[in-house]
Motif scaffolding. Structure first.
Motif, PDB file in Angstrom:
ATOM      1  N   UNK A  35       0.717  -1.083  -0.094  1.00 19.78           N
ATOM      2  CA  UNK A  35      -0.052  -0.098  -0.013  1.00 19.78           C
ATOM      3  C   UNK A  35       0.791   1.231   0.091  1.00 19.78           C
ATOM      4  N   UNK A  36       0.270   2.512  -0.347  1.00 22.26           N
ATOM      5  CA  UNK A  36       0.769   3.776  -0.371  1.00 22.26           C
ATOM      6  C   UNK A  36       0.019   4.437   0.620  1.00 22.26           C
ATOM      7  N   UNK A  37       0.697   5.245   1.467  1.00 21.69           N
ATOM      8  CA  UNK A  37       0.180   6.212   2.541  1.00 21.69           C
ATOM      9  C   UNK A  37       1.047   7.370   2.378  1.00 21.69           C
ATOM     10  N   UNK A  38       0.381   8.384   3.072  1.00 25.53           N
ATOM     11  CA  UNK A  38       0.849   9.914   2.662  1.00 25.53           C
ATOM     12  C   UNK A  38       0.648  10.552   4.150  1.00 25.53           C
ATOM     13  N   UNK A  39       1.640  11.351   4.376  1.00 20.38           N
ATOM     14  CA  UNK A  39       1.635  12.334   5.815  1.00 20.38           C
ATOM     15  C   UNK A  39       1.998  13.647   5.357  1.00 20.38           C
ATOM     16  N   UNK A  40       0.984  14.552   5.698  1.00 20.71           N
ATOM     17  CA  UNK A  40       1.150  15.903   5.325  1.00 20.71           C
ATOM     18  C   UNK A  40       1.637  16.727   6.685  1.00 20.71           C
ATOM     19  N   UNK A  41       2.478  17.765   6.882  1.00 22.02           N
ATOM     20  CA  UNK A  41       2.809  18.153   8.157  1.00 22.02           C
ATOM     21  C   UNK A  41       1.967  18.412   8.827  1.00 22.02           C
ATOM     22  N   UNK A  42       1.972  18.292  10.140  1.00 19.22           N
ATOM     23  CA  UNK A  42       0.937  18.437  11.244  1.00 19.22           C
ATOM     24  C   UNK A  42      -0.410  17.563  10.871  1.00 19.22           C
ATOM     25  N   UNK A  43      -0.184  16.458  10.058  1.00 19.31           N
ATOM     26  CA  UNK A  43      -1.286  15.469  10.062  1.00 19.31           C
ATOM     27  C   UNK A  43      -0.941  14.168  10.336  1.00 19.31           C
ATOM     28  N   UNK A  44      -1.997  13.298  10.451  1.00 16.73           N
ATOM     29  CA  UNK A  44      -1.423  11.917  10.666  1.00 16.73           C
ATOM     30  C   UNK A  44      -1.420  11.251   9.416  1.00 16.73           C
ATOM     31  N   UNK A  45      -0.785  10.075   9.280  1.00 17.31           N
ATOM     32  CA  UNK A  45      -0.442   9.331   8.012  1.00 17.31           C
ATOM     33  C   UNK A  45      -1.880   8.694   7.629  1.00 17.31           C
ATOM     34  N   UNK A  46      -2.002   8.790   6.223  1.00 17.94           N
ATOM     35  CA  UNK A  46      -3.287   8.319   5.929  1.00 17.94           C
ATOM     36  C   UNK A  46      -3.150   7.561   4.671  1.00 17.94           C
ATOM     37  N   UNK A  47      -4.294   6.567   4.628  1.00 15.60           N
ATOM     38  CA  UNK A  47      -4.180   5.631   3.314  1.00 15.60           C
ATOM     39  C   UNK A  47      -4.543   6.472   2.115  1.00 15.60           C
ATOM     40  N   UNK A  48      -3.702   5.918   1.039  1.00 16.46           N
ATOM     41  CA  UNK A  48      -3.826   6.500  -0.310  1.00 16.46           C
ATOM     42  C   UNK A  48      -4.543   5.520  -1.273  1.00 16.46           C
ATOM     43  N   UNK A  49      -3.799   4.340  -1.245  1.00 17.04           N
ATOM     44  CA  UNK A  49      -4.057   3.189  -2.048  1.00 17.04           C
ATOM     45  C   UNK A  49      -3.324   2.011  -1.692  1.00 17.04           C
ATOM     46  N   UNK A  50      -4.055   0.635  -2.148  1.00 19.81           N
ATOM     47  CA  UNK A  50      -3.323  -0.627  -1.902  1.00 19.81           C
ATOM     48  C   UNK A  50      -3.617  -1.524  -3.153  1.00 19.81           C
ATOM     49  N   UNK A  51      -2.736  -2.569  -3.226  1.00 19.26           N
ATOM     50  CA  UNK A  51      -3.028  -3.504  -4.115  1.00 19.26           C
ATOM     51  C   UNK A  51      -2.385  -4.910  -3.494  1.00 19.26           C
ATOM     52  N   UNK A  52      -3.357  -5.842  -4.098  1.00 16.56           N
ATOM     53  CA  UNK A  52      -3.125  -7.251  -3.397  1.00 16.56           C
ATOM     54  C   UNK A  52      -1.779  -8.019  -4.027  1.00 16.56           C
ATOM     55  N   UNK A  53      -1.353  -8.719  -3.573  1.00 15.57           N
ATOM     56  CA  UNK A  53      -0.158  -9.487  -3.920  1.00 15.57           C
ATOM     57  C   UNK A  53      -0.387  -9.928  -5.427  1.00 15.57           C
ATOM     58  N   UNK A  54      -1.251 -10.440  -6.032  1.00 17.66           N
ATOM     59  CA  UNK A  54      -1.389 -10.805  -7.365  1.00 17.66           C
ATOM     60  C   UNK A  54      -1.842  -9.721  -8.323  1.00 17.66           C
ATOM     61  N   UNK A  55      -2.285  -8.351  -7.759  1.00 20.07           N
ATOM     62  CA  UNK A  55      -2.550  -7.413  -8.602  1.00 20.07           C
ATOM     63  C   UNK A  55      -3.941  -7.341  -9.002  1.00 20.07           C
ATOM     64  N   UNK A  56      -4.769  -8.283  -8.532  1.00 19.19           N
ATOM     65  CA  UNK A  56      -6.110  -8.586  -8.847  1.00 19.19           C
ATOM     66  C   UNK A  56      -7.252  -7.670  -8.090  1.00 19.19           C
ATOM     67  N   UNK A  57      -6.745  -7.329  -7.010  1.00 18.71           N
ATOM     68  CA  UNK A  57      -7.565  -6.346  -6.200  1.00 18.71           C
ATOM     69  C   UNK A  57      -6.863  -5.067  -5.986  1.00 18.71           C
ATOM     70  N   UNK A  58      -7.591  -3.973  -5.900  1.00 19.70           N
ATOM     71  CA  UNK A  58      -7.092  -2.779  -5.636  1.00 19.70           C
ATOM     72  C   UNK A  58      -8.109  -2.053  -4.471  1.00 19.70           C
ATOM     73  N   UNK A  59      -7.528  -0.810  -3.937  1.00 15.17           N
ATOM     74  CA  UNK A  59      -8.459  -0.056  -3.049  1.00 15.17           C
ATOM     75  C   UNK A  59      -7.957   1.354  -3.022  1.00 15.17           C
ATOM     76  N   UNK A  60      -8.674   2.339  -3.121  1.00 19.78           N
ATOM     77  CA  UNK A  60      -8.196   3.576  -3.081  1.00 19.78           C
ATOM     78  C   UNK A  60      -8.949   4.476  -1.805  1.00 19.78           C
TER      79      UNK A  60
END
Length: 124
Positions: A35-60
């Motif tokens: 998965x990819x996460x991001x963190x802006x200054x002064x904010x908590x880390x937030x989820x951005x996107x993820x992909x399953x090991x096979x690539x068959x599933x994604x989440x945003x």
């Protein structure tokens, strides 16, 4: 030993695009959800996107749906995040992680491995 290294960040104008890469070293990449996460200054880390090991599933995250695309190349042990139509609010340090169960894919605390992150700055 597992290591993740992000690259591709930089400064871009609003409306522009960037492609982030996450290079994974270690035997478990081809069986790891990522998965990819991001963190802006002064904010908590937030989820951005993820992909399953096979690539068959994604989440945003809702905030990036339709603008960002996650993909992976298991032969190259790499995960990518194509970011289009960037907005100033996308400015953050972007990090890739690996290892959670798919049902926990949006929870950063369930990831086993993390990279150092790459800075993305979007100017207005």
């Amino acid at each position: 030993q597992v290591q993740l290294v992000e690259s591709g960040g930089g400064l871009v104008q609003a409306g522009g695009s960037l492609r982030l890469s996450c290079a994974f070293s270690g035997r478990t990449f081809s069986t790891s959800h990522t998965g990819w996460f991001r963190q802006a200054p002064g904010k908590e880390r937030e989820f951005v996107a993820a992909i399953s090991w096979s690539g068959s599933s994604t989440d945003y995250a809702d905030s990036v749906k339709g603008r960002f695309t996650i993909s992976r190349d298991n032969a190259r042990s790499a995960v990518y995040l194509q970011m289009n139509s960037l907005k100033p609010e996308d400015t953050a340090v972007y990090s890739c992680g690996a290892g959670p169960r798919w049902t926990m894919i949006q929870r950063s605390q369930d990831y086993d491995y993390w990279g150092q992150g790459t800075q993305v700055t979007v100017s207005s």
